[in-house]
Design a protein around this motif. Structure first.
Motif, short mmCIF file in Angstrom:
data_model
loop_
_atom_site.label_atom_id
_atom_site.label_comp_id
_atom_site.label_asym_id
_atom_site.label_seq_id
_atom_site.Cartn_x
_atom_site.Cartn_y
_atom_site.Cartn_z
N ALA B 175 72.76 40.65 62.65
CA ALA B 175 71.77 39.73 62.16
C ALA B 175 71.51 38.75 63.21
N ALA B 176 72.64 38.21 63.59
CA ALA B 176 72.60 37.21 64.69
C ALA B 176 71.69 37.64 65.92
N ARG B 177 72.51 38.88 66.41
CA ARG B 177 72.17 39.57 67.62
C ARG B 177 70.59 39.89 67.52
N LEU B 178 69.99 40.40 66.38
CA LEU B 178 68.80 40.87 66.30
C LEU B 178 67.86 39.62 66.33
N ALA B 179 68.35 38.37 65.86
CA ALA B 179 67.59 37.15 65.88
C ALA B 179 67.38 36.62 67.28
N LEU B 180 68.66 36.91 67.87
CA LEU B 180 68.66 36.25 69.31
C LEU B 180 67.74 37.20 70.34
N GLU B 181 67.80 38.36 70.17
CA GLU B 181 67.60 39.43 71.16
C GLU B 181 66.16 39.89 70.77
N ALA B 182 65.97 40.08 69.49
CA ALA B 182 64.83 40.48 68.87
C ALA B 182 64.21 41.91 69.60
N PRO B 183 65.12 43.13 69.53
CA PRO B 183 64.68 44.31 70.30
C PRO B 183 63.58 45.10 69.27
N ALA B 188 64.19 48.62 61.92
CA ALA B 188 64.93 49.65 61.41
C ALA B 188 66.46 49.43 60.91
N SER B 189 66.85 48.20 61.25
CA SER B 189 67.81 47.58 60.84
C SER B 189 67.94 47.02 59.53
N PHE B 190 67.63 47.78 58.43
CA PHE B 190 67.24 47.33 57.21
C PHE B 190 67.82 46.55 56.35
N VAL B 191 69.13 46.26 56.71
CA VAL B 191 69.76 45.01 56.22
C VAL B 191 69.78 43.71 56.88
N SER B 196 68.49 38.28 59.29
CA SER B 196 68.10 37.69 60.45
C SER B 196 66.94 36.76 60.17
N LEU B 197 65.87 37.17 59.52
CA LEU B 197 64.74 36.33 58.98
C LEU B 197 64.79 35.33 58.13
N ALA B 198 66.12 35.35 57.49
CA ALA B 198 66.27 34.28 56.62
C ALA B 198 66.73 33.16 56.90
N PHE B 199 67.11 33.17 58.43
CA PHE B 199 67.40 31.59 58.80
C PHE B 199 66.66 31.63 60.09
N PRO B 202 67.10 28.32 65.79
CA PRO B 202 68.25 27.59 66.20
C PRO B 202 69.60 27.52 65.33
N THR B 203 69.30 28.03 64.14
CA THR B 203 70.57 28.09 63.19
C THR B 203 71.35 29.33 63.90
N TRP B 204 70.66 30.62 64.19
CA TRP B 204 71.27 31.82 64.63
C TRP B 204 71.87 31.36 66.09
#
Ligand SMILES: Cc1cc2nc3c(=O)[nH]c(=O)nc-3n(C[C@@H](O)[C@H](O)[C@H](O)COP(=O)(O)OP(=O)(O)OC[C@H]3O[C@@H](n4cnc5c(N)ncnc54)[C@H](O)[C@@H]3O)c2cc1C
Ligand code: SF4
Ligand code: SF4
Ligand code: SF4
Lengths: 259, 671
Positions: B175-183, B188-191, B196-199, B202-204
């Motif tokens: 989740a952290a990676r998705l938040a920072l990199e936003a590929p 598709a990473s349904f969990v 990642s959207l929940a925070f 900056p938190t990530w």
């Protein structure tokens, strides 16, 4: 402690016995032979005494070639060496003759203890043990159900009739006849069976022992072997008391011939 | 982890190298089995790979309806774990531009989604396992306190907690990676994507290094310690199933005592007879012990265990493993195995029913191991069960365990006025009818033998018996560990039967069937042995035997272990029953039956002695059979018949239930 155990080979308890046509003995060719039951307990007692106090156990039998097996079994279970008494002239020995032959061998062995079974399961005479003790001038105790080694002696429990027992102390050397059930005879391990092959099993004949045939002439001969036949008959005497008494007196005097 | 700001520091590589080094060093545990005795393998590479695939990766024997919850739990755990391992490896290689041509594309929606599925499966499996272990579902023999395993670092719950943190940590790090990199494929990473959207971003940014490092270090520690933990089974169990020869399972090791006895150089004191230490087992038996997953399935189906015996097949296997590790790796003290950690009572309680082997997910061969330990007690120590010692002597002397005279072996026929053709007179025949000791001497089984004669006569079968020349097959002796008595009687039988010509041997006793057909093969026998269930079934199928068949009773059939589990014969006896009784009859199945059928309690020599237990196995089994409400309990085994007939009397059901052999049922119909 040096212990000698006398083991007789007898027909297996489950055998079907067939009497020979000449009624001299039973047919032996289909029989399975095994060590006499109480002798197996005697062997176990000897092995237990050796394990507890050290020493040597000698197994000894007298008989035809087939009886060599009981010695092999004894050696497999842990006896140290064995003596096989085998000779044509031993074929018709009675208990007295057996005792004499055993005495010849055991004189030289100087055992501390000689163990016999209580009685042989085939002829059931329970005589060889006490007779052998006599030949060797040894004290003996029959029907032994427990042994305990004392300083220089032995304390044994002897079974009497009617569920009675008594404690007996004897000096050593001595001869005991062992009652079945005194212990739990062991099972020969394969390791023991393999070790058996390397143990001494000495065969001795009458000449080796130097027993002249004349000394072995039987005092007792087996006349006839037969299945027990029903001979007893119970007769009820009936009538008034005086009549019954009269009949009874008549029978006692003329039939039973006791009056 | 890509992108400039997330470069992997050198420290990580150092840790990874250390973990890998530790893993490789620990892997020496996998090779300690080489102290075992030789055991040749004749498996082809294809079979090895097939086994690894079917029983390893696909976990064929893990899936079982009998253990439904545990099966689903483990399939989730195992496959989830495998998927994540695959994903991590791909990730690692692609990041470093290694083998890219061979690998799936990483940043695709399906790959992302697949990894999420893997993570969820692992998480689900772990939660199911934790729940099972800490609720009423826990099999009583498994430990429940967190860090108590059986000599395993971390224990059973400890390793589950590690997996739990790995699964959860994996999602958070992702989740952290998705938040920072936003590929582009993030959704598709349904969990991980919803997380990642929940925070906020900056938190990530703050949490990412912590999440990443904790996950990475835990993963590395896991790898470093894996061979020391329960998870080692993931490697060693696969190796074990791959190297298992399914066709040889359950067979006792040949000892060739006859040759040993003739060897003038054999030193009795140096001989290894049976097994008393880890190194006395074969390398494969030791690998078995290492592969045990401690699932307790074996113990949960063990009939001896069920009636309160201290025997637990899992414990036996683990005791062997502990002895192996103590002797090779210095893990714990070396204690005597036989009569020390494993008591004689445990060993004698085994009926060799094969229930344990049937359910073991990693193909462990319990029975040969137990018999090897018994062999040590008997052949080395001369200590069979007290009541069995005279039985062994009788088998050796009179050729039957009851000790009846050999010459009365045909009394059952003579008493019934039957004059049977003897092999000794005929010399050759189509069917050599092997009566067996029970068939010859046990009054109940004598009736079965007479039924067999009636059937064969009605069908015009050309048969003959050995009569007084027949000798006990030695089944009980062999399973009691007395290979010496077994080989002695076996060689006598081989010699007797070698003189005659016959096409097949037929026997009503599954113990004789198995011994003549499988055990004797090790001694060179090549004949065909047929069980009477197969034989009678064929006579009826080919029309040689016609049975009236208009019975309306309800029948249930009890599977004999040596017919069913040991030889895979489940249908023939059932077909015999339905054919014999006709369409009106009602054949009902007991619960459990077939592969899961419960032993009658007589196998493995247990026919000849009784051990103190709370309940008797035959009573337990009889109750299961009686619960079907059948009026006839059908058997196809001499020992089962004796045991269940006894149970019927003890339960006082003689008026409502009849215990009968299938041959008797058939013979009744030919009148
Ligand atoms: C107290 C008592 C009560 C009895 N009650 C009865 C009764 O009620 N009814 C009845 O019918 N009988 C009874 N008997 C049996 C008794 O009368 C016998 O006939 C006789 O006394 C015993 O002889 P045996 O042949 O058994 O002993 P033996 O043949 O003398 O055997 C005794 C032991 O000697 C050794 N031995 C003998 N031969 C050999 C051999 N060839 N090789 C190696 N070792 C050998 C063995 O150790 C054997 O166990 C009783 C006996 C006793 C002692
Ligand atoms: S073979 Fe049967 S009795 Fe023996 S351990 Fe396995 S399940 Fe238990
Ligand atoms: S032996 Fe097999 S069934 Fe038993 S606990 Fe081990 S893995 Fe499970
Ligand atoms: S294996 Fe069983 S039934 Fe067969 S011959 Fe021996 S005891 Fe008898």
């Amino acid at each position: 402690m040096k212990i000698c155990v006398l083991i007789k080979q007898v027909p297996d308890a489950g055998s079907v016995l067939r009497i020979r046509d000449d009624e001299s003995w039973v047919e032996e060719d289909k029989l399975v032979f095994t060590a006499n039951e109480s002798d197996s307990y005697a062997l176990e007692e000897a092995l237990l005494l050796k394990e507890a106090h050290g020493g040597e156990v000698i197994a000894c039998t007298l008989g035809p070639e087939r009886s060599r097996q009981v010695l092999k079994d004894a050696l497999s279970k842990g006896a140290d060496r064995a003596i096989f008494l085998h000779d044509e002239s031993f074929n018709n020995l009675d208990c007295n003759g057996l005792a004499k032959v055993f005495a010849k061998v055991l004189e030289k062995e100087h055992c501390d203890l000689i163990l016999c079974g209580l009685q042989a399961d085939d002829t059931g005479e329970a005589a060889v043990g006490p007779m052998l003790a006599q030949e060797l001038h040894l004290p003996h105790v029959t029907m032994v159900v427990q042994t305990e080694l004392l300083d220089g002696g032995l304390k044994v429990k002897q079974e009497l009739e009617g569920g009675w027992f008594r404690q007996v102390e004897t000096s050593l050397p001595a001869l005991l006849t062992i009652q079945s059930g005194i212990n739990k005879p062991r099972y020969a391990s394969l390791r023991g069976i393999m070790a058996m092959k390397k143990k001494e099993l000495r065969e001795l004949s009458a000449t080796d022992l130097g027993v002249p045939a004349t000394e072995l002439a039987p005092m007792q001969t087996l006349q006839r072997i037969y299945v027990p036949v029903k001979t007893k008959e119970t007769v009820y005497l009936e009538g008034a008391p005086e009549e019954v008494v009269a009949q009874l007196v008549d029978k006692l005097a003329n039939e039973a011939k006791v009056l | 982890m890509s992108g400039q700001e997330l470069h992997i520091p050198g420290l990580f590589y150092l840790c990874a190298a250390a973990a890998l080094l530790s893993f490789v060093y620990q892997l020496r545990r996998a090779f300690v089995a080489r102290i075992g005795q030789p055991e040749p393998r004749t498996l082809s590479l294809a079979e090895v790979l097939r086994n690894a695939l079917v029983y390893g990766l696909a976990q064929k024997k893990v899936s079982s309806r009998q253990f439904g919850y545990a099966s689903i739990m483990h399939l989730l755990l195992g496959w989830g774990f495998m998927e994540l391992f695959f994903a991590t490896t791909v990730d690692f290689l692609v990041e470093r531009n290694l083998l890219v041509a061979l690998l799936p594309e990483k940043d695709t929606p399906w790959f992302a989604a697949l990894n999420e599925v893997g993570g969820l499966m692992l998480l689900g499996g772990v939660l199911m396992a934790l729940f099972r272990r800490h609720s009423g579902m826990r099999p009583p023999i498994l430990p429940h306190n967190a860090f108590a395993g059986r000599g395993n670092f971390l224990g059973d719950t400890g390793i589950l907690l590690v997996l739990l943190f790995l699964a959860v940590g994996g999602f958070l790090a992702e989740a952290a990676r998705l938040a920072l990199e936003a590929p582009a494929t993030a959704n598709a990473s349904f969990v991980a994507w919803p997380i990642s959207l929940a925070f906020s971003y900056p938190t990530w940014v703050v949490w990412q290094p912590w999440l990443w490092w904790s996950h990475a270090l835990l993963a590395l520690a896991f790898i470093a310690l894996l061979p020391q933990t329960k998870m080692f089974h993931a490697l060693i169990a696969v190796a074990n199933v791959a190297l298992t020869d399914r066709s040889q399972q359950g067979q006792l090791r040949p000892m060739n005592i006859t040759a040993l006895m003739e060897d003038p150089d054999a030193a009795p004191d140096d001989l290894v007879l049976g097994a008393a230490r880890a190194e006395d087992f074969t390398w494969k038996q030791l690998l078995d012990a290492q592969a045990c997953t401690e699932c307790a399935r074996c113990t949960s189906v063990c009939p001896a265990h069920a009636v309160g015996s201290p025997l637990s097949p899992m414990k036996i296997i683990l005791d062997i493993r502990n002895d192996l590790y103590a002797r090779t790796l210095g893990d714990g003290d070396v204690r005597p195995l036989v009569d020390g950690v494993i008591t004689a009572t445990e060993l004698w309680a085994c009926t060799t029913c094969r229930a344990c082997m049937e359910v073991c997910p990693v193909l462990i061969d319990h029975i040969p191991a137990i018999v090897d330990l018994r062999r040590n007690l008997v052949l080395s120590e001369g200590r069979p069960p007290e009541e069995a010692a005279p039985v062994l002597e009788k088998i050796a002397k009179q050729g039957n365990p009851w000790g009846f005279p050999r010459e009365q072996r045909l009394k059952w026929a003579e008493d019934a006025g039957l004059e049977l053709p003897l092999m000794a007179d005929k010399g050759q025949t189509d069917i050599l009818y092997w009566v067996g000791c029970a068939g010859a001497y046990d009054p109940r089984n004598q009736q079965v033998s007479r039924a067999m004669v009636a059937i064969m006569q009605a069908a015009g079968v050309d048969f003959a018996v050995l009569g007084p020349e027949e000798n006990c097959t030695g089944d009980s002796a062999r399973r009691l560990g007395d290979e010496y008595v077994y080989e002695t009687v076996a060689h006598q039988n081989l010699k007797t039967m070698g003189q005659y010509r016959f096409n097949k041997i037929v026997t009503a006793c599954p113990h004789c069937f198995h011994t003549l057909g499988t055990d004797y093969r090790q001694l060179g026998a090549e004949w065909e042995v047929v069980h009477h269930s197969q034989f009678i079934n064929q006579l009826m199928e080919t029309g040689k035997l016609t049975v009236s068949g208009n019975v309306t009773e309800t029948v249930t059939y009890h599977d004999a272990c040596y017919l069913g589990r040991h030889n895979g014969i489940y249908d023939a006896p059932r077909e015999v029953i339905t054919r014999a009784l006709g369409p009106e009859a009602n054949l009902v199945e007991a619960d459990p039956c077939r592969e899961q059928g419960v032993c009658c309690g007589a196998g493995g020599g247990n026919m000849w002695y009784e051990l103190p237990t709370e309940e008797r196995i035959n009573l337990m089994r009889f109750d299961q059979l009686a619960a079907t409400k059948a009026s006839t309990v059908a058997t196809a085994c001499s020992f089962c018949l004796i045991m269940l007939d006894d149970a019927c009397k003890v339960r006082d059901r003689e008026n409502s239930i009849q215990v009968k052999d299938i041959a008797e049922i058939v013979a009744e119909g030919i009148g």
